[in-house]
Structures are given as C-alpha cells and as structure tokens.
Design a protein around this motif. Sequence first.
Motif, mmCIF file in Angstrom:
data_model
loop_
_atom_site.group_PDB
_atom_site.id
_atom_site.type_symbol
_atom_site.label_atom_id
_atom_site.label_comp_id
_atom_site.label_asym_id
_atom_site.label_seq_id
_atom_site.Cartn_x
_atom_site.Cartn_y
_atom_site.Cartn_z
ATOM 1 N N VAL A 1 44.494 20.813 39.319
ATOM 2 C CA VAL A 1 45.396 22.207 39.273
ATOM 3 C C VAL A 1 44.205 23.076 38.947
ATOM 4 N N ASP A 2 43.091 23.294 37.877
ATOM 5 C CA ASP A 2 43.132 24.103 37.542
ATOM 6 C C ASP A 2 41.616 23.939 38.877
ATOM 7 N N CYS A 3 41.127 23.016 39.449
ATOM 8 C CA CYS A 3 39.597 23.372 40.342
ATOM 9 C C CYS A 3 40.701 23.823 41.717
ATOM 10 N N CYS A 4 42.411 23.382 42.418
ATOM 11 C CA CYS A 4 42.586 23.860 42.945
ATOM 12 C C CYS A 4 42.866 25.717 43.433
ATOM 13 N N GLU A 5 42.479 26.355 41.805
ATOM 14 C CA GLU A 5 42.731 27.812 41.215
ATOM 15 C C GLU A 5 41.643 28.316 41.114
ATOM 16 N N LYS A 6 41.095 27.256 41.212
ATOM 17 C CA LYS A 6 38.678 28.035 41.628
ATOM 18 C C LYS A 6 39.035 27.789 42.980
ATOM 19 N N MET A 7 39.547 27.103 44.100
ATOM 20 C CA MET A 7 38.853 26.472 45.010
ATOM 21 C C MET A 7 39.923 28.312 45.595
ATOM 22 N N LYS A 8 41.149 28.539 45.020
ATOM 23 C CA LYS A 8 41.697 29.788 45.296
ATOM 24 C C LYS A 8 41.133 31.117 45.176
ATOM 25 N N THR A 9 40.693 30.536 44.021
ATOM 26 C CA THR A 9 39.313 32.016 43.956
ATOM 27 C C THR A 9 38.213 31.613 45.091
ATOM 28 N N ILE A 10 38.215 31.567 44.293
ATOM 29 C CA ILE A 10 36.311 31.248 46.038
ATOM 30 C C ILE A 10 36.901 31.595 47.184
ATOM 31 N N ALA A 11 38.119 31.176 47.755
ATOM 32 C CA ALA A 11 38.162 31.135 48.516
ATOM 33 C C ALA A 11 38.717 32.796 49.259
ATOM 34 N N THR A 12 39.266 33.572 48.084
ATOM 35 C CA THR A 12 40.144 34.358 48.402
ATOM 36 C C THR A 12 38.370 35.727 48.454
ATOM 37 N N ASN A 13 37.792 35.766 47.264
ATOM 38 C CA ASN A 13 36.447 36.604 47.341
ATOM 39 C C ASN A 13 35.564 36.045 48.730
ATOM 40 N N LEU A 14 35.550 35.317 48.698
ATOM 41 C CA LEU A 14 34.992 35.238 50.797
ATOM 42 C C LEU A 14 35.428 36.392 51.572
ATOM 43 N N GLY A 15 36.925 35.784 51.153
ATOM 44 C CA GLY A 15 37.543 36.547 52.466
ATOM 45 C C GLY A 15 37.434 38.221 52.339
ATOM 46 N N GLN A 16 36.808 38.624 50.879
ATOM 47 C CA GLN A 16 36.978 39.707 50.680
ATOM 48 C C GLN A 16 35.419 40.158 50.658
ATOM 49 N N VAL A 17 34.271 39.799 50.700
ATOM 50 C CA VAL A 17 32.919 39.776 51.593
ATOM 51 C C VAL A 17 33.316 40.416 52.861
ATOM 52 N N GLN A 18 33.769 39.125 53.478
ATOM 53 C CA GLN A 18 33.947 39.442 54.893
ATOM 54 C C GLN A 18 35.018 40.746 55.161
ATOM 55 N N LYS A 19 35.666 40.706 54.635
ATOM 56 C CA LYS A 19 36.545 42.247 55.158
ATOM 57 C C LYS A 19 35.186 43.572 54.613
ATOM 58 N N ASP A 20 34.247 43.349 53.213
ATOM 59 C CA ASP A 20 34.155 44.339 53.029
ATOM 60 C C ASP A 20 32.436 44.360 54.268
ATOM 61 N N ALA A 21 32.021 43.349 54.932
ATOM 62 C CA ALA A 21 31.620 43.610 55.963
ATOM 63 C C ALA A 21 31.883 44.102 58.028
ATOM 64 N N GLY A 22 33.062 44.616 57.851
ATOM 65 C CA GLY A 22 33.881 45.235 58.824
ATOM 66 C C GLY A 22 34.559 43.982 59.590
ATOM 67 N N LEU A 23 34.258 42.969 59.064
ATOM 68 C CA LEU A 23 34.860 41.416 60.019
ATOM 69 C C LEU A 23 36.955 41.855 59.944
ATOM 70 N N GLN A 24 37.902 41.453 60.526
ATOM 71 C CA GLN A 24 38.891 41.784 60.564
ATOM 72 C C GLN A 24 39.575 40.420 59.805
ATOM 73 N N VAL A 25 39.236 40.847 58.260
ATOM 74 C CA VAL A 25 40.260 39.821 57.902
ATOM 75 C C VAL A 25 40.961 39.995 56.763
ATOM 76 N N ASP A 26 41.365 39.665 56.511
ATOM 77 C CA ASP A 26 42.854 39.875 54.898
ATOM 78 C C ASP A 26 42.110 38.725 54.300
ATOM 79 N N PRO A 27 42.113 38.745 52.471
ATOM 80 C CA PRO A 27 41.316 37.876 51.197
ATOM 81 C C PRO A 27 42.322 36.778 51.392
ATOM 82 N N GLY A 28 43.899 37.314 51.271
ATOM 83 C CA GLY A 28 44.861 36.681 50.795
ATOM 84 C C GLY A 28 44.775 35.490 51.962
ATOM 85 N N GLU A 29 44.926 35.664 54.124
ATOM 86 C CA GLU A 29 45.406 35.052 54.936
ATOM 87 C C GLU A 29 44.458 33.497 54.355
#
Length: 264
Positions: A139-167
């Motif tokens: 379960v803890d690993c799954c939560e870490k995966m969610k954090t990783i995915a959210t952070n990656l989504g935020q990086v893409q959004k900061d770069a100008g891509l039309q990406v919502d971190p949550g989606e």
Amino acid sequence: KLVHQIDSFALQARSLKSHRHPALEVHYVKLENKDCLQEKVFTLQHLLSNEALSLFPDFLQRKAVLKRLGYLNENETVFFKGRVACEVNTCEELIATEMVFEGVLDDLKPEEIAAVLSALVFQEKNDSELDSELPDSLVDCCEKMKTIATNLGQVQKDAGLQVDPGEYKDNSLKFGLVHVVYEWALGVTFKNICQLTNVQEGSIVRCITRLDELCREIRNCARVVGNPSLYRKLEAASEAIKRDIVFASSLYRKKYFDGCEPRT
C-alpha cells in the motif's frame, strides 16, 4: 490627405517614360509572374521550416521536461537516466523510470512488485480502493507511485504542456487489479481471483500478460542501473504470474479454467 497623396503618386507614375513604353503590359506580366513565384518560394520555405509543424511546440515542451528530469543534457545528449527509460515500452516510461531510480521497488517481495506494476498496465477505469488485506509495504508503494505521477504531471504542466497533474496520475495509474494480481502471484487459482473483482476475465488475462512484459522491461532497467537484487526479484515476479490459464495456448481448454464460469 491620404487620398491626395495617392493621387499625387499616380500622377508621378503616369509622368514617367516607362509608363508609356510600348511593351509595358509585357513587363507587367513578367513582374506579376515573378511575384507569384516569389510567393510560392516563401510558402514552400515555411512548410519546410519547424514553424510549420503543428506539434513542434509540444515537442519543444516535452524536450524541456526531459532536460529538467535529467534524461537529456543541454546539448540534447541522452543521459544515463534516458537510456534506462528507453527500456520501457509497455507503460508510461517516466513513471516506471522514476520508480526504479527512487528505489520504491527495492524493499518489496516479488509478488508485491507484480501487484504494484499492474497499476501501470491495467487500462480500465475502476473505482475500487486498495484492499485493507494487502500488506502495508504494498500500500505504501502505491502511495509513492501516486506521488511520483503527480510530481511528473506538475513538471509537464510547468513546462507549458496541457497536463493536469491529477488527471495525469489517474490516467497513468489504475489500481483496480492490484489485489487480484497479488493473489495470483501467490498461487491462488484463477477461479478464486475472479471472485475478488467485477472486472471481466478477459481483462484480467490481458492485464497479466502485459504485466509479464513489463516485468521483463523493468528487469532490463535494473540490469542497466546495476541493481542485481531488483533484477532477481523481477525474474521471480515474472515466474510467479506466468502460469495456468493466463498463459495457456488456448483459452478453450477446460482443464485450465478451474471451474470458473464465464460472466454474462
């Protein structure tokens, strides 16, 4: 005032000797042809340029993401992290690569690794939460995966891509078969794992077969980064899920069904 200026220029043009040249119309035709050809040249040059590529801005933004994450350097040379990402083709490469480099799989057992990786290949929307019967480490690993995915989504959004971190997180990670795959890797029969979910049997089979491919790809990532422990765990995870009806040559062989009746 502007009209007067135009009239003045027209009067000056008519006073020129060239305006009364006997071949004036011929010269006008040649000039018109020259302008048309020049316009075609400009159009073709634009079509051949990067600016004419509709996805070129998106390409530049994604390249900026790779540079920020350390997959490329400023000279656009592929870094070590980028070479590792090239080993992954079955799922979202960035998430899988970050998982390997952050070591979120290192302390898991083979059956737990298979379970968490299923979230990367399961494609159907499923609202089921992680079962309370699952080990805390999983379960803890799954939560870490969610954090990783959210952070990656935020990086893409900061770069100008039309990406919502949550989606981006929700579209990349689907935990609907984590418990099912975990029990399958432990040796539970196909009939019994089908009772753990409302997902169709065909979707379960498809997820597990794709999971086996992903295990091989992550195993190659572990080899590239020099992590023999993770390499052996992924080999064991692949062996644990590769059995019975899921990898049978024909799904119509009744002896593999373990008495499981297809859903209608």
